[in-house]
Design an enzyme around this catalytic site. Structure first.
Site, PDB file in Angstrom:
ATOM      1  N   HIS A  64      10.584  -0.235  -4.197  1.00  0.00           N
ATOM      2  CA  HIS A  64      10.000  -1.259  -3.814  1.00  0.00           C
ATOM      3  C   HIS A  64      10.895  -2.406  -4.236  1.00  0.00           C
ATOM      4  O   HIS A  64      10.931  -2.636  -5.452  1.00  0.00           O
ATOM      5  CB  HIS A  64       8.512  -1.293  -4.167  1.00  0.00           C
ATOM      6  CG  HIS A  64       7.608  -0.466  -3.558  1.00  0.00           C
ATOM      7  ND1 HIS A  64       6.733   0.091  -4.438  1.00  0.00           N
ATOM      8  CD2 HIS A  64       7.444   0.169  -2.526  1.00  0.00           C
ATOM      9  CE1 HIS A  64       6.206   1.048  -3.489  1.00  0.00           C
ATOM     10  NE2 HIS A  64       6.608   1.236  -2.304  1.00  0.00           N
ATOM     11  N   GLU A  67       9.882  -5.184  -7.013  1.00  0.00           N
ATOM     12  CA  GLU A  67       9.315  -4.761  -8.584  1.00  0.00           C
ATOM     13  C   GLU A  67      10.444  -5.201  -9.604  1.00  0.00           C
ATOM     14  O   GLU A  67      11.237  -3.939  -9.794  1.00  0.00           O
ATOM     15  CB  GLU A  67       8.961  -3.374  -8.305  1.00  0.00           C
ATOM     16  CG  GLU A  67       7.528  -3.289  -7.352  1.00  0.00           C
ATOM     17  CD  GLU A  67       7.019  -1.998  -7.264  1.00  0.00           C
ATOM     18  OE1 GLU A  67       7.594  -1.079  -7.778  1.00  0.00           O
ATOM     19  OE2 GLU A  67       6.286  -1.973  -6.359  1.00  0.00           O
ATOM     20  N   GLU A 223       3.766   2.861 -13.705  1.00  0.00           N
ATOM     21  CA  GLU A 223       3.580   1.364 -13.278  1.00  0.00           C
ATOM     22  C   GLU A 223       3.551   0.620 -14.562  1.00  0.00           C
ATOM     23  O   GLU A 223       2.706   0.970 -15.641  1.00  0.00           O
ATOM     24  CB  GLU A 223       2.245   1.240 -12.673  1.00  0.00           C
ATOM     25  CG  GLU A 223       2.242   2.009 -11.304  1.00  0.00           C
ATOM     26  CD  GLU A 223       2.663   1.564 -10.232  1.00  0.00           C
ATOM     27  OE1 GLU A 223       3.384   0.249 -10.548  1.00  0.00           O
ATOM     28  OE2 GLU A 223       2.541   1.852  -9.137  1.00  0.00           O
TER      29      GLU A 223
END
Length: 345
Positions: A64, A67, A223
């Site tokens: 993505h 990010e 994450e």
């Protein structure tokens, strides 16, 4: 050559910008103390030690494009190798996955790339479809070109989340198809500051699952915090992870502490809620954090005329996004489970 910024070179290649000869890295091989760095493609960098250890490690970022913290981490690791500050002894593949999305400061150009692996890229013609196909090829070549003998395949796909989280750093452990969960990997992630693990109990088209299923790697979607613009990430927040990522590739035998089950909190997916209707609504504010718990019976979402309510005490939400494409996941609900109930090796 050491003055070339790898990220700027990658973005220039993705946008068709002309580069001078001294700025161009494509297909170049640079020596470092202990091996070579090979610039296979824009955002694709392989490190081949002269005397490699027994691990083949993939660090990917920018699946993505907005990010930024993982992009900064990967960029700086590559620069550290180019400048002689980081000296890998393990074969390493660095991937800046979606430079076209980085260039426009968007999550993606047309499609969510993390839904396009394990061959799903064959079902479309967007920039992300083509790039996912190319990336699969680079990963396959990297693993298949490893030296003979018993080896460990590792892949950490680095992300930051759209929203805040009750547990700032967490990792998704892809579906193991009945295989055990590994204490060593849980300990490594804990040393990175990632002490919350979400178990995925079904096949997916994510990048990390692709490496697990296709290449039998230990792979995770990691994450590391919340999405922020370039330059606004507090790198101190990622210091433990950066240290461990560097140690992993620079040490032949990474010494880890003994596994401690009390360090890690485990969540299991309870339900996957997909958006199938244009009139899909989430019934909680946009600033509700990942892993927020709701009361039994609370209305979470409506998909046209279908209501989704909390079905059991302790059910929490994660990855809510009402704007996903039709037939894609708009919300997961999870519930915590005891680590003692897992098959661990």
């Amino acid at each position: 050559m050491n003055e070339v910024d790898v990220l700027q070179w990658t973005l220039a290649g993705a946008t068709g910008q002309q580069l001078s000869a001294d700025q161009q890295l494509l297909n170049k091989r640079l020596d470092y103390a202990g091996g070579q760095i090979i610039f296979n493609d824009y955002g694709v960098v392989t490190v081949e030690p002269t005397s490699p250890g027994d691990k083949d490690v993939v660090y990917s970022c920018a699946v993505h494009g907005d990010e930024t913290a993982p992009i900064e981490i990967v960029r700086d690791m590559i620069h550290g190798i180019m400048q002689g500050q980081i000296k890998p002894v393990q074969r390493t593949l660095f991937l800046i996955a979606n430079p076209a999305a980085i260039a426009i400061n968007k999550r993606f150009v047309e499609m969510n790339m993390n839904r396009l692996f394990s061959g799903a890229h064959r079902q479309g013609d967007s920039p992300e479809h083509h790039r996912a196909a190319a990336i699969e090829g680079y990963v396959t070549e990297f693993f298949n070109s490893a030296p003979n003998g018993e080896r460990r395949r590792l892949h950490y796909d680095l992300h930051t989340a759209i929203r805040d989280s009750k547990y700032e750093k967490f990792a998704v452990y892809p579906f193991t198809h009945g295989g055990p969960y590994k204490k060593e990997q849980l300990t490594f992630l804990a040393e990175c500051g990632v002490t919350t693990i979400l178990l995925n109990q079904a096949p997916t088209t994510t990048f990390s699952y692709y490496s697990v299923r296709t290449h039998q790697a230990d792979a995770f979607t990691v994450e590391l915090g919340k999405v922020r613009p370039f330059g606004e990430n507090n790198r101190h927040d990622f210091a433990a992870a950066e240290t461990m990522f560097t140690r992993l590739i620079c040490e032949h035998d990474l010494a880890l502490p003994n596994f401690d089950p009390d360090r890690t909190k485990i969540f299991d997916v309870c339900r996957t809620i997909n958006r199938t209707n244009e009139k899909f609504v989430l019934h909680f504010p946009d600033d509700v954090a990942n892993f927020t718990a709701f009361a039994e019976g609370d209305l979470l979402a409506t998909d046209g005329d279908t209501e989704y309510r909390v079905e059991q005490a302790g059910e929490r939400i994660i990855f809510p996004n009402a704007k996903v494409a039709l037939d894609q996941r708009a919300l997961l609900t999870v519930i915590d489970v005891p680590i003692t109930g897992l098959q661990l090796v």
